[in-house]
Design a protein around this motif. Structure first.
Motif, short mmCIF file in Angstrom:
data_model
loop_
_atom_site.label_atom_id
_atom_site.label_comp_id
_atom_site.label_asym_id
_atom_site.label_seq_id
_atom_site.Cartn_x
_atom_site.Cartn_y
_atom_site.Cartn_z
N PHE A 182 40.75 47.39 28.83
CA PHE A 182 39.52 47.84 29.47
C PHE A 182 38.52 46.68 29.46
CE2 PHE A 182 35.27 49.93 28.61
CZ PHE A 182 35.04 50.38 29.91
N VAL A 183 37.91 46.41 30.61
CA VAL A 183 36.91 45.33 30.73
C VAL A 183 35.69 45.90 31.45
CG1 VAL A 183 36.39 43.04 31.65
CG2 VAL A 183 38.72 43.57 30.87
N ALA A 184 34.51 45.73 30.85
CA ALA A 184 33.30 46.28 31.47
C ALA A 184 32.12 45.34 31.30
CB ALA A 184 32.97 47.64 30.86
N LYS A 185 31.31 45.28 32.35
CA LYS A 185 30.09 44.48 32.29
C LYS A 185 29.03 45.21 31.48
CE LYS A 185 27.73 43.88 36.16
NZ LYS A 185 27.47 43.27 37.47
N VAL A 186 28.39 44.47 30.57
CA VAL A 186 27.27 45.00 29.80
C VAL A 186 26.16 43.95 29.82
CG1 VAL A 186 28.68 46.44 28.30
CG2 VAL A 186 28.21 44.09 27.63
N PHE A 187 25.00 44.32 29.32
CA PHE A 187 23.90 43.37 29.21
C PHE A 187 23.44 43.30 27.77
CE2 PHE A 187 23.91 44.49 33.67
CZ PHE A 187 23.71 43.26 34.28
N MET A 198 33.57 53.63 19.10
CA MET A 198 34.50 54.48 19.83
C MET A 198 35.68 53.68 20.35
SD MET A 198 35.42 55.47 23.20
CE MET A 198 34.02 55.39 24.32
N LEU A 199 35.40 52.50 20.92
CA LEU A 199 36.47 51.66 21.45
C LEU A 199 37.41 51.18 20.35
CD1 LEU A 199 34.53 49.56 24.11
CD2 LEU A 199 36.18 51.38 24.54
N LYS A 200 36.86 50.87 19.20
CA LYS A 200 37.69 50.38 18.09
C LYS A 200 38.67 51.45 17.59
CE LYS A 200 34.52 46.79 16.48
NZ LYS A 200 33.56 46.34 15.44
N LYS A 201 38.33 52.70 17.81
CA LYS A 201 39.24 53.79 17.44
C LYS A 201 40.46 53.83 18.35
CE LYS A 201 35.80 56.97 15.48
NZ LYS A 201 35.13 58.30 15.65
N HIS A 202 40.25 53.40 19.60
CA HIS A 202 41.29 53.55 20.62
C HIS A 202 41.99 52.25 21.01
CE1 HIS A 202 40.36 57.78 21.45
NE2 HIS A 202 39.09 57.45 21.29
N PHE A 203 41.41 51.10 20.64
CA PHE A 203 41.98 49.80 21.02
C PHE A 203 42.17 48.93 19.78
CE2 PHE A 203 39.92 51.41 24.78
CZ PHE A 203 40.75 51.04 25.83
N ARG A 204 43.17 48.10 19.82
CA ARG A 204 43.45 47.23 18.67
C ARG A 204 42.45 46.08 18.54
NH1 ARG A 204 48.65 48.36 20.69
NH2 ARG A 204 49.86 49.69 19.28
N SER A 205 41.89 45.65 19.68
CA SER A 205 40.95 44.52 19.64
C SER A 205 39.80 44.76 20.61
CB SER A 205 41.70 43.23 20.03
OG SER A 205 40.80 42.14 20.09
N THR A 206 38.57 44.51 20.15
CA THR A 206 37.39 44.60 21.03
C THR A 206 36.51 43.37 20.79
OG1 THR A 206 36.12 45.87 19.40
CG2 THR A 206 37.38 47.12 21.02
N PHE A 207 36.00 42.79 21.87
CA PHE A 207 35.16 41.61 21.75
C PHE A 207 34.33 41.42 23.02
CE2 PHE A 207 39.35 40.47 23.27
CZ PHE A 207 39.10 39.69 24.39
N HIS A 208 33.32 40.56 22.92
CA HIS A 208 32.50 40.21 24.08
C HIS A 208 32.93 38.84 24.60
CE1 HIS A 208 29.82 43.34 22.41
NE2 HIS A 208 29.39 43.47 23.65
N ALA A 209 32.84 38.67 25.91
CA ALA A 209 33.20 37.39 26.54
C ALA A 209 32.22 37.10 27.67
CB ALA A 209 34.63 37.44 27.06
N LYS A 210 31.82 35.85 27.78
CA LYS A 210 30.93 35.44 28.88
C LYS A 210 31.62 34.30 29.63
CE LYS A 210 26.12 34.20 29.96
NZ LYS A 210 25.78 35.42 30.72
N PRO A 211 32.19 34.59 30.80
CA PRO A 211 32.88 33.54 31.56
C PRO A 211 31.88 32.50 32.08
CG PRO A 211 32.71 35.55 32.86
CD PRO A 211 32.25 35.90 31.48
N GLU A 220 23.91 39.09 31.22
CA GLU A 220 25.21 39.69 31.52
C GLU A 220 26.30 39.12 30.63
OE1 GLU A 220 27.05 40.02 35.74
OE2 GLU A 220 27.74 38.11 34.91
N THR A 221 27.15 40.00 30.12
CA THR A 221 28.35 39.60 29.40
C THR A 221 29.40 40.68 29.64
OG1 THR A 221 29.23 38.87 27.25
CG2 THR A 221 27.70 40.73 27.22
N TYR A 222 30.61 40.47 29.15
CA TYR A 222 31.68 41.45 29.38
C TYR A 222 32.26 41.93 28.06
CZ TYR A 222 31.34 40.58 34.31
OH TYR A 222 30.84 40.51 35.59
N LEU A 223 32.44 43.23 27.99
CA LEU A 223 33.05 43.87 26.83
C LEU A 223 34.54 44.03 27.15
CD1 LEU A 223 32.79 45.33 24.12
CD2 LEU A 223 32.10 47.38 25.37
N VAL A 224 35.38 43.50 26.29
CA VAL A 224 36.82 43.52 26.52
C VAL A 224 37.50 44.27 25.38
CG1 VAL A 224 38.90 42.14 26.87
CG2 VAL A 224 36.68 41.27 27.66
N ALA A 225 38.33 45.23 25.73
CA ALA A 225 39.09 45.97 24.74
C ALA A 225 40.57 45.91 25.13
CB ALA A 225 38.62 47.43 24.66
#
Length: 230
Positions: A182-187, A198-211, A220-225
Motif C-alpha cells: 500500500f502506498v499513499a500520499k500524506v503531508f 493500524m498499518l503495522k498490525k497488518h503489514f510487515r514493514s511501514t515507512f515514509h519515502a520522499k522521491p 508532501e511525502t509517501y507512506l509505504v506499507a
C-alpha cells in the motif's frame, strides 16, 4: 598569455518568468512559473507521460520494487493517469486482460489494460465498485495519490488528507492479497500515530519515502506499507 579579445558575457538567467495578467492571482502566477521551470514537467512532455507525478512512482519503484509484471493494481485518485500509465507498462496489462483499476471524480483519457471508474472514492459505494472491477481477484498493490481540496488552514488540510489515507488504508486491507503493498500520499505535520499503528498490525514493514521528484519545498511525502499479512 591571456587573450586580449572581448570578455565573454556572463551566462544569462534562463529562468522563465510569467507576466501578471488580469484575473490571475499571485498564487496562480507562481504556480504557472514553477510549472514552466520544472524539469520534470519538461521531461514528462518529452517522454509522453501524462503528468510529472509519474516520476514519483517511477522513483519509488526504482528504490522499493513495488510494481512487478503480472500484478493487479488499484490506483485511487488516478487522473490524469500518470501512475496508471507507468504501472501498465511494467505489469503488462492489455485490453483483453486489464490488471489495473483506477478511480477518480475527474476525467481521464483511456489507457489500454486499465479499467477507469469516474467516481469519487469518498462515495459509499465506491469500494464495492472497485472490488467488482477487479472481477473477484485480490489486488497486489493499492496506490493512493489522492489529496483533499485545501482550505489554506494547515491543520485542517492535514486532517483531511489523513482521513482520505485512512479510508484508502481500510480499502487496501480489504482487497490486498497476502504479501501485497500500500502506498499513499500524506503531508508532514500533525499526528499519524493511529494510522501507523493500524498499518503495522497488518503489514510487515511501514515507512515514509520522499522521491526526488517530489518538490523539496513541499510537505508532501509517501507512506509505504509492504508485506501485507492477510
Amino acid at each position: 598569455m591571456a587573450s586580449k579579445g572581448k570578455a565573454k558575457p556572463a551566462a544569462r538567467n534562463l529562468k522563465k518568468r510569467v507576466k501578471t495578467a488580469r484575473g490571475r492571482t499571485v498564487s496562480s502566477t507562481r504556480w504557472l512559473e514553477r510549472q514552466l521551470n520544472d524539469p520534470y514537467v519538461a521531461k514528462a512532455k518529452l517522454e509522453g507521460r501524462r503528468s510529472r507525478a509519474a516520476y514519483k512512482l517511477i522513483e519509488l519503484n526504482e528504490k522499493h520494487k513495488l510494481v512487478k509484471p503480472g500484478m493487479r493494481i488499484v490506483d485511487l485518485g488516478c487522473a490524469p493517469g500518470g501512475w496508471c500509465q507507468m504501472a501498465a507498462e511494467i505489469v503488462g496489462a492489455d485490453p483483453d486482460d486489464p490488471r489495473i483499476v483506477g478511480i477518480d471524480y475527474l476525467d481521464m483519457d483511456p489507457i489500454p489494460g486499465v479499467i477507469f471508474l469516474k467516481k469519487d472514492f469518498n462515495e459509499e459505494d465506491a469500494p464495492q465498485a472497485l472490488i467488482d472491477a477487479l472481477g473477484g481477484h485480490k489486488a497486489d498493490l493499492v496506490l493512493s495519490d489522492m489529496a483533499a481540496p485545501t482550505t489554506g488552514h494547515r491543520a485542517t488540510d492535514h486532517l483531511r488528507i489523513i482521513a482520505l489515507v485512512e479510508l484508502a488504508a481500510d480499502f487496501a486491507i480489504e482487497v490486498l492479497a497476502p504479501g501485497g503493498a500500500f502506498v499513499a500520499k500524506v503531508f508532514q505535520g500533525g499526528t499519524e500515530h493511529e494510522l501507523l499503528a493500524m498499518l503495522k498490525k497488518h503489514f510487515r514493514s511501514t515507512f515514509h519515502a520522499k522521491p526526488p521528484s517530489s518538490r523539496q519545498d513541499s510537505a508532501e511525502t509517501y507512506l509505504v506499507a509492504t508485506g501485507f499479512k492477510g
